[in-house]
Design a protein around this motif. Structure first.
Motif, PDB file in Angstrom:
ATOM      1  N   LEU A 208      11.395  12.448 -29.820  1.00 40.36           N
ATOM      2  CA  LEU A 208      11.199  13.201 -28.652  1.00 40.36           C
ATOM      3  C   LEU A 208      12.571  12.569 -28.130  1.00 40.36           C
ATOM      4  N   GLU A 209      12.610  11.554 -27.978  1.00 44.77           N
ATOM      5  CA  GLU A 209      14.139  10.793 -26.759  1.00 44.77           C
ATOM      6  C   GLU A 209      15.273  12.006 -27.196  1.00 44.77           C
ATOM      7  N   ARG A 210      15.036  11.580 -28.715  1.00 42.67           N
ATOM      8  CA  ARG A 210      16.895  12.038 -29.219  1.00 42.67           C
ATOM      9  C   ARG A 210      16.747  13.911 -29.323  1.00 42.67           C
ATOM     10  N   GLY A 211      15.304  13.976 -29.147  1.00 42.10           N
ATOM     11  CA  GLY A 211      16.091  15.525 -30.080  1.00 42.10           C
ATOM     12  C   GLY A 211      15.684  16.197 -30.958  1.00 42.10           C
ATOM     13  N   THR A 212      15.097  14.961 -32.064  1.00 40.42           N
ATOM     14  CA  THR A 212      14.685  15.312 -33.243  1.00 40.42           C
ATOM     15  C   THR A 212      13.658  15.918 -33.570  1.00 40.42           C
ATOM     16  N   ILE A 213      12.911  15.715 -32.374  1.00 39.32           N
ATOM     17  CA  ILE A 213      11.055  17.102 -32.457  1.00 39.32           C
ATOM     18  C   ILE A 213      11.458  17.555 -30.793  1.00 39.32           C
ATOM     19  N   ASP A 214      11.351  19.011 -30.823  1.00 34.63           N
ATOM     20  CA  ASP A 214      10.983  19.684 -29.343  1.00 34.63           C
ATOM     21  C   ASP A 214       9.582  19.191 -28.848  1.00 34.63           C
ATOM     22  N   ALA A 215       8.683  18.769 -28.824  1.00 28.21           N
ATOM     23  CA  ALA A 215       7.177  18.734 -29.184  1.00 28.21           C
ATOM     24  C   ALA A 215       6.033  17.925 -29.292  1.00 28.21           C
ATOM     25  N   VAL A 216       5.539  17.071 -28.470  1.00 27.90           N
ATOM     26  CA  VAL A 216       4.391  15.897 -28.953  1.00 27.90           C
ATOM     27  C   VAL A 216       2.499  16.567 -29.112  1.00 27.90           C
ATOM     28  N   PHE A 229       6.162  10.381 -22.381  1.00 27.07           N
ATOM     29  CA  PHE A 229       6.016  11.508 -22.568  1.00 27.07           C
ATOM     30  C   PHE A 229       7.238  12.227 -21.743  1.00 27.07           C
ATOM     31  N   VAL A 230       6.202  12.230 -20.213  1.00 28.11           N
ATOM     32  CA  VAL A 230       6.696  13.164 -19.004  1.00 28.11           C
ATOM     33  C   VAL A 230       8.218  13.113 -18.747  1.00 28.11           C
ATOM     34  N   LYS A 231       8.829  11.838 -19.436  1.00 29.22           N
ATOM     35  CA  LYS A 231      10.314  11.158 -18.778  1.00 29.22           C
ATOM     36  C   LYS A 231      11.116  12.351 -19.843  1.00 29.22           C
ATOM     37  N   VAL A 232      11.117  13.074 -20.873  1.00 28.45           N
ATOM     38  CA  VAL A 232      11.175  13.596 -22.018  1.00 28.45           C
ATOM     39  C   VAL A 232      11.029  14.933 -22.346  1.00 28.45           C
ATOM     40  N   ALA A 233       9.777  15.635 -22.374  1.00 31.40           N
ATOM     41  CA  ALA A 233       9.038  16.726 -21.910  1.00 31.40           C
ATOM     42  C   ALA A 233       7.693  17.074 -20.852  1.00 31.40           C
ATOM     43  N   PRO A 234       8.715  18.011 -19.610  1.00 34.99           N
ATOM     44  CA  PRO A 234       7.527  17.739 -18.625  1.00 34.99           C
ATOM     45  C   PRO A 234       6.643  18.593 -18.959  1.00 34.99           C
ATOM     46  N   PHE A 235       6.458  19.133 -19.839  1.00 34.69           N
ATOM     47  CA  PHE A 235       6.155  21.171 -19.712  1.00 34.69           C
ATOM     48  C   PHE A 235       4.422  20.423 -20.747  1.00 34.69           C
ATOM     49  N   TYR A 236       3.297  19.806 -20.036  1.00 29.20           N
ATOM     50  CA  TYR A 236       1.370  19.768 -20.743  1.00 29.20           C
ATOM     51  C   TYR A 236       1.200  20.218 -20.951  1.00 29.20           C
ATOM     52  N   ARG A 293      -1.590  10.671 -12.298  1.00 30.94           N
ATOM     53  CA  ARG A 293      -0.470   9.616 -12.548  1.00 30.94           C
ATOM     54  C   ARG A 293       0.963  10.816 -12.895  1.00 30.94           C
ATOM     55  N   LEU A 294       0.743  11.025 -13.836  1.00 30.64           N
ATOM     56  CA  LEU A 294       1.032  11.850 -14.985  1.00 30.64           C
ATOM     57  C   LEU A 294       1.782  13.370 -14.230  1.00 30.64           C
ATOM     58  N   LEU A 295       1.354  13.889 -13.229  1.00 31.17           N
ATOM     59  CA  LEU A 295       1.371  14.598 -12.440  1.00 31.17           C
ATOM     60  C   LEU A 295       1.837  14.965 -11.085  1.00 31.17           C
ATOM     61  N   GLY A 296       1.754  13.071 -10.742  1.00 34.09           N
ATOM     62  CA  GLY A 296       2.379  13.045  -9.639  1.00 34.09           C
ATOM     63  C   GLY A 296       4.353  12.727 -10.489  1.00 34.09           C
TER      64      GLY A 296
END
Length: 368
Positions: A208-216, A229-236, A293-296
């Motif tokens: 996910l960090e490298r952009g090999t995938i767009d979502a997980v 995951f929140v560090k690189v893909a913020p939409f949960y 915590r994730l929302l924060g």
């Protein structure tokens, strides 16, 4: 802790009550054999609820046999990786594995249904189907074809829809999306243009960090927080319609299981029952705080649109029909789970849903 002490203490909880119900034997004889097994988990210790299930299982088995039956636990990759674990149990490299059966849909798509059926049973319904609705008999018949016996060994509850680098509002937004998703969910989403990726847990974040995938998609707040995951893909997104429930199993080489004394077999069944209740209790207790915590930390919570949900449901029915037409095992299991689900919701909509819906509205009037 000795067997009698364990059983005495266990009566205080529902999980242990389930365990003691299958142990109706005299104390383990002094001349009972000493047996040592190896268990390979599909998970790493960093995912502590999933990993500790194997440790709890081994402890209960030991306690119930006065230490005569010892099971050494190994994380994924130490003996075999997650993808190779099923073959390791089949060929006897290890006696037992703890895993999600849907990791092995490549062997037979029916494996998926004992973990999760897209738009299928929720957690309580899955347990009810297996334990009291004919599910275990179907599982026994299916796993026997692979030289295995399998017992439910935990559940994560309904999972989240996953982490996305960008907002997903329409079916059009799914096209070309590279997403890590196992089981039938990936096959269904591929009908909507998603490019599903099979990636073991340890490799998800780097991809996910490298952009090999767009979502997980993985599990839910408690585990997802640990994986960052929140560090690189913020939409949960929610809900994970492909996993209204996610049951795990202890899968055992059937020849090795048949060699066990009956009291040891009962100990295995009892330990699995304890784990089955313990895991969902832990997830239910820890997910709320993790979500806060994730929302924060910057997570943006989004529900899948009605358009996406309806398109996904339609695609799921197409996939089920296609597989059922050529796989009799799959057809038998999905017909059973679908009928059971439809009957269960006759009851759930009357009591569970009405109660939960009212209580959720009450909560919203009194807090955030």
């Amino acid at each position: 802790m000795k067997r009698r002490q364990f059983l005495s203490a266990a009566t205080a909880g529902a999980a242990a009550a389930a365990a003691t119900s299958v142990i109706a034997k005299p104390a383990i004889a002094q001349n009972a054999p000493t047996i040592k097994w190896r268990l390979s988990s599909a998970f790493q210790p960093s995912l502590d609820i999933l990993w500790s299930a194997s440790e709890l299982f081994a402890k209960v088995v030991s306690d119930l046999t006065d230490g005569k039956f010892q099971i050494q636990t190994f994380p994924a990759g130490e003996i075999v990786g997650t993808a190779q674990a099923l073959d390791a149990a089949i060929n006897g490299t290890v006696e037992i594995i703890h895993t999600a059966s849907y990791y092995y849909v490549g062997k037979d798509p029916t494996f998926s249904l004992f973990t999760a059926q897209p738009f299928g049973l929720n957690t309580r319904q899955l347990n009810a189907w297996i334990l009291a609705g004919g599910g275990q008999e179907l599982a026994d018949n299916f796993f026997k074809k692979f030289g295995l016996v399998a017992f439910p060994g935990g559940n994560t509850g309904t999972q989240m829809g996953g982490w996305f680098r960008k907002e997903i509002k329409t079916v059009e937004d799914l096209k070309g999306l590279k997403m890590r998703i196992p089981g039938l969910g990936g096959e269904i989403l591929s009908k909507l243009g998603v490019l599903p990726q099979q990636i073991p847990p340890a490799d998800i974040y780097p991809s996910l960090e490298r952009g090999t995938i767009d979502a997980v998609e993985f599990v839910g707040p408690y585990d997802d927080e640990k994986l960052g995951f929140v560090k690189v893909a913020p939409f949960y997104y929610y809900p994970g319609w492909w996993e209204g429930s996610a049951g795990l199993h202890f899968m055992i080489n059937d020849k090795k299981f048949a060699e066990l004394p009956k009291t040891y077999q009962d100990a295995v069944k009892a330990a699995a029952a304890v784990v089955n209740q313990d895991m969902i209790a832990k997830y239910d207790a820890r997910n709320p705080g993790a979500l806060r915590r994730l929302l924060g930390s910057g997570a943006t919570l989004r529900a899948f649109s009605q358009e996406i949900m309806e398109a996904s449901y339609k695609a799921s029915q197409e996939v089920f029909a296609e597989i059922s037409a050529k796989n009799e095992d799959f057809k038998k299991v999905i017909e059973s789970t679908t009928a059971f689900r439809n009957e269960e919701y006759l009851w759930f909509q009357v009591a569970e849903y009405s109660y939960d819906n009212f209580m959720i509205r009450q909560r919203r009037t009194k807090s955030d």
